[in-house]
Design an enzyme around this catalytic site. Structure first.
Site, PDB file in Angstrom:
ATOM      1  N   HIS B  67       0.827  -1.203   0.000  1.00  0.00           N
ATOM      2  CA  HIS B  67       0.000   0.000   0.000  1.00  0.00           C
ATOM      3  C   HIS B  67       0.867   1.261   0.000  1.00  0.00           C
ATOM      4  O   HIS B  67       1.901   1.302   0.651  1.00  0.00           O
ATOM      5  CB  HIS B  67      -0.919   0.011   1.232  1.00  0.00           C
ATOM      6  CG  HIS B  67      -2.078  -0.925   1.097  1.00  0.00           C
ATOM      7  ND1 HIS B  67      -1.932  -2.296   1.113  1.00  0.00           N
ATOM      8  CD2 HIS B  67      -3.402  -0.685   0.897  1.00  0.00           C
ATOM      9  CE1 HIS B  67      -3.126  -2.859   0.946  1.00  0.00           C
ATOM     10  NE2 HIS B  67      -4.025  -1.908   0.814  1.00  0.00           N
ATOM     11  N   PRO B  68       0.400   2.288  -0.704  1.00  0.00           N
ATOM     12  CA  PRO B  68       1.146   3.556  -0.723  1.00  0.00           C
ATOM     13  C   PRO B  68       0.878   4.352   0.554  1.00  0.00           C
ATOM     14  O   PRO B  68      -0.113   4.106   1.244  1.00  0.00           O
ATOM     15  CB  PRO B  68       0.522   4.286  -1.913  1.00  0.00           C
ATOM     16  CG  PRO B  68      -0.911   3.837  -1.885  1.00  0.00           C
ATOM     17  CD  PRO B  68      -0.859   2.377  -1.464  1.00  0.00           C
ATOM     18  N   GLU B  87      -9.512   7.241  -4.393  1.00  0.00           N
ATOM     19  CA  GLU B  87      -9.871   7.198  -2.970  1.00  0.00           C
ATOM     20  C   GLU B  87      -9.217   8.340  -2.191  1.00  0.00           C
ATOM     21  O   GLU B  87      -9.844   8.951  -1.324  1.00  0.00           O
ATOM     22  CB  GLU B  87      -9.466   5.832  -2.383  1.00  0.00           C
ATOM     23  CG  GLU B  87     -10.357   4.694  -2.885  1.00  0.00           C
ATOM     24  CD  GLU B  87      -9.725   3.311  -2.775  1.00  0.00           C
ATOM     25  OE1 GLU B  87     -10.369   2.330  -3.195  1.00  0.00           O
ATOM     26  OE2 GLU B  87      -8.572   3.212  -2.291  1.00  0.00           O
ATOM     27  N   GLN B  88      -7.946   8.619  -2.504  1.00  0.00           N
ATOM     28  CA  GLN B  88      -7.251   9.696  -1.786  1.00  0.00           C
ATOM     29  C   GLN B  88      -7.819  11.068  -2.192  1.00  0.00           C
ATOM     30  O   GLN B  88      -7.940  11.967  -1.358  1.00  0.00           O
ATOM     31  CB  GLN B  88      -5.739   9.628  -2.038  1.00  0.00           C
ATOM     32  CG  GLN B  88      -5.120   8.348  -1.457  1.00  0.00           C
ATOM     33  CD  GLN B  88      -3.616   8.472  -1.203  1.00  0.00           C
ATOM     34  OE1 GLN B  88      -3.096   9.547  -0.951  1.00  0.00           O
ATOM     35  NE2 GLN B  88      -2.909   7.347  -1.250  1.00  0.00           N
TER      36      GLN B  88
END
Lengths: 174, 174
Positions: B67-68, B87-88
């Site tokens: 994950h980032p 999402e972000q």
């Protein structure tokens, strides 16, 4: 870089550098980071193989399904990973005749229909003739034999990719 | 598409469509294809969760490491997956003030240093204030608590991604 340098990498750099030693499965590289430091390249390779071996059979099939067809759609459309592209090109799978492409496509489809995962072979340890012959021969195997055989080929591919990224000489520091 | 359509997909189409419901872990989607047909979207989700739960702890950490960072380097450089980017952006992580970016970066670094994996939270179930507060609070947890918590967040993210891809109405065929 050598293994002592590998052992100093953050998980992000570790995954950025080694994340595709098993095709499209960075989770495996990311998981074995937990087992650092590695005494040698062989120890890193063994950690990866141990992780693969501990997966349920569905997980091993999952690894196989992350692999592209040889001389398939991804090669034609330029969507292979860099590693796969180089490996397929090295044995001439990018310059097959149209007859060879058709034969490969037909056998790949037959294989996938029979087993539910693609034919995986370490291209760099073969040439296009042996690849075609193996594909044809392995179609006659049972599911469990082919799943195990595919995983063994994944490990060979992984070994060669690792050797291309990590120097195998502990005395030769970066 | 609905679940009956999902059940007709080849493994290649299944992975192409659903391969990133767990971030950068197509192996998981590829593995659960073995368990089709799925009675419902919930059954597909359960198969994914079962696969994750059966992984060794290193494998769960491996998922988290794929994950980032939230509001991190990949967002700045445009290298997020499409799903993560959306999402972000949806919670405004792409329009933070420089003070907020700095605070997030500092806390993310602290978190990664402490746990050896990134802070994972289902952004769509939060806003930027609760994300920052959770990040700060969760830094006080122990490793095992955070690993388990991170995996629970991965499952929430997966559920929302699945719901965006597969209609939850068995009567509404494609």
């Amino acid at each position: 870089m050598d293994i002592s340098r590998v052992n100093t990498l953050s998980y992000e750099d570790f995954v950025n550098n080694l994340g595709n030693v098993v095709e499209k499965c960075p989770i495996i590289t990311a998981a074995v980071w937990s087992r650092r430091p590695f005494e040698s390249l062989a120890a890193l390779e063994a950690a990866i193989n141990d992780f693969i071996d501990a997966l349920p059979e569905s997980g091993k099939e999952g690894i196989l399904r992350c692999h592209p067809d040889l001389a398939g759609r991804d090669l034609q459309s330029g969507t292979l990973t860099r590693e796969s592209r180089e490996e397929q090109a090295r044995v001439g799978l990018d310059t097959l005749t149209s007859v060879e492409v058709s034969r490969m496509a037909r056998l790949n489809e037959e294989y996938k229909k029979r087993f539910g995962f693609p034919f995986v072979i370490c291209a760099r340890m073969n040439d296009k003739e042996t690849i075609l012959r193996q594909l044809s021969e392995r179609l006659g195997n049972g599911l469990e034999v082919e799943r195990a055989r595919g995983v063994e080929e994944v490990k060979k591919i992984c070994r060669l990719r690792l050797q291309g990224l990590v120097r195998n000489d502990a005395n030769n520091k970066l």
